[in-house]
Design a protein around this motif. Structure first.
Motif, PDB file in Angstrom:
ATOM      1  N   ARG A   1       6.523 -10.748   5.163  1.00  0.00           N
ATOM      2  CA  ARG A   1       6.731  -9.410   4.588  1.00  0.00           C
ATOM      3  C   ARG A   1       5.394  -8.690   4.479  1.00  0.00           C
ATOM      4  O   ARG A   1       4.438  -9.211   3.924  1.00  0.00           O
ATOM      5  CB  ARG A   1       7.400  -9.509   3.216  1.00  0.00           C
ATOM      6  CG  ARG A   1       7.788  -8.117   2.699  1.00  0.00           C
ATOM      7  CD  ARG A   1       8.569  -8.135   1.409  1.00  0.00           C
ATOM      8  NE  ARG A   1       7.768  -8.755   0.365  1.00  0.00           N
ATOM      9  CZ  ARG A   1       8.265  -9.582  -0.553  1.00  0.00           C
ATOM     10  NH1 ARG A   1       9.528  -9.898  -0.554  1.00  0.00           N
ATOM     11  NH2 ARG A   1       7.484 -10.088  -1.477  1.00  0.00           N
ATOM     12  N   LEU A   2       5.344  -7.487   5.027  1.00  0.00           N
ATOM     13  CA  LEU A   2       4.157  -6.646   4.944  1.00  0.00           C
ATOM     14  C   LEU A   2       4.230  -5.705   3.757  1.00  0.00           C
ATOM     15  O   LEU A   2       3.229  -5.432   3.111  1.00  0.00           O
ATOM     16  CB  LEU A   2       3.975  -5.844   6.236  1.00  0.00           C
ATOM     17  CG  LEU A   2       3.749  -6.662   7.505  1.00  0.00           C
ATOM     18  CD1 LEU A   2       3.706  -5.751   8.720  1.00  0.00           C
ATOM     19  CD2 LEU A   2       2.475  -7.491   7.390  1.00  0.00           C
ATOM     20  N   SER A   3       5.433  -5.159   3.512  1.00  0.00           N
ATOM     21  CA  SER A   3       5.599  -4.266   2.360  1.00  0.00           C
ATOM     22  C   SER A   3       7.065  -4.178   1.972  1.00  0.00           C
ATOM     23  O   SER A   3       7.966  -4.492   2.759  1.00  0.00           O
ATOM     24  CB  SER A   3       5.044  -2.864   2.655  1.00  0.00           C
ATOM     25  OG  SER A   3       5.849  -2.191   3.596  1.00  0.00           O
ATOM     26  N   GLN A   4       7.256  -3.731   0.740  1.00  0.00           N
ATOM     27  CA  GLN A   4       8.592  -3.509   0.194  1.00  0.00           C
ATOM     28  C   GLN A   4       8.485  -2.321  -0.744  1.00  0.00           C
ATOM     29  O   GLN A   4       7.565  -2.237  -1.555  1.00  0.00           O
ATOM     30  CB  GLN A   4       9.036  -4.751  -0.589  1.00  0.00           C
ATOM     31  CG  GLN A   4      10.359  -4.598  -1.281  1.00  0.00           C
ATOM     32  CD  GLN A   4      10.739  -5.884  -2.022  1.00  0.00           C
ATOM     33  OE1 GLN A   4      10.336  -6.973  -1.650  1.00  0.00           O
ATOM     34  NE2 GLN A   4      11.531  -5.719  -3.065  1.00  0.00           N
ATOM     35  N   SER A   5       9.399  -1.378  -0.603  1.00  0.00           N
ATOM     36  CA  SER A   5       9.407  -0.209  -1.477  1.00  0.00           C
ATOM     37  C   SER A   5      10.837   0.302  -1.605  1.00  0.00           C
ATOM     38  O   SER A   5      11.731  -0.143  -0.881  1.00  0.00           O
ATOM     39  CB  SER A   5       8.481   0.883  -0.930  1.00  0.00           C
ATOM     40  OG  SER A   5       8.903   1.308   0.354  1.00  0.00           O
TER      41      SER A   5
END
Length: 180
Positions: A162-166
């Motif tokens: 995972r690189l990002s979560q928003s």
């Protein structure tokens, strides 16, 4: 060098299109999303499956119909198909070989992303080890049936980081890198 990105909107139960490729389910979930705005600016070319290219559009019946990202993006498109139309389509190149389509799209994209559109072409790219990143916009909806994000009987595991979560009110954004 261009990276291959599969960006897609998906219902919580894993469908990216309804039965028969229906995309009308997505219309209420198209709205302001900073991640979408950012990624569109970073796309240099599209690699599109034939069914997606000629398929349903969540912008149907509006001035945005038929335009990538509802008119939010313009540039070269490469459609993977064995049945190119007789009449040329401006800005669109039809290619009948996955490796050639990817190479042409990467060259056109320069140092930006090649954004993959379409479940089958994405599956082919993933199976061939060509996908670098996945960006999934999860809509708060259980669609119940349709085209799955990845549907590959006897498929193989693909490790992701995972690189990002928003989040936005309309979607949860999950960005992954394919671990090689």
């Amino acid at each position: 060098m261009a990276k291959m990105l599969y960006s897609v909107s998906m219902s919580l139960d894993g469908f990216i299109a309804g039965p028969g490729g229906d995309m009308s389910w997505l219309t209420p979930y198209i709205g302001p999303n900073p991640v979408v705005t950012d990624v569109i600016e970073r796309i240099g070319a599209l690699l599109v499956g034939k069914r997606t290219f000629g398929g349903d559009d969540p912008h149907r019946g509006t001035e945005k119909e038929g335009k990538p990202f509802g008119g939010g993006w313009e540039g070269p498109q490469f459609v993977l198909t064995h049945h190119a139309p007789a009449d040329p389509v401006p800005g669109v190149t039809f290619v009948d070989d996955l490796q050639k389509a990817v190479a042409a799209a990467k060259e056109a994209a320069g140092d930006k992303y090649v954004n993959i559109l379409g479940a089958e072409v994405a599956r082919q790219c993933l199976t061939a080890g060509l996908v670098d990143e996945l960006l999934v916009f999860i809509a708060p909806l259980l669609l119940g049936d349709g085209v799955r994000l990845f549907d590959h009987a006897g498929g193989h595991k693909v490790r992701l980081e995972r690189l990002s979560q928003s989040e936005t009110p309309l979607a949860t954004n999950l960005w992954f890198r394919v671990v090689r």
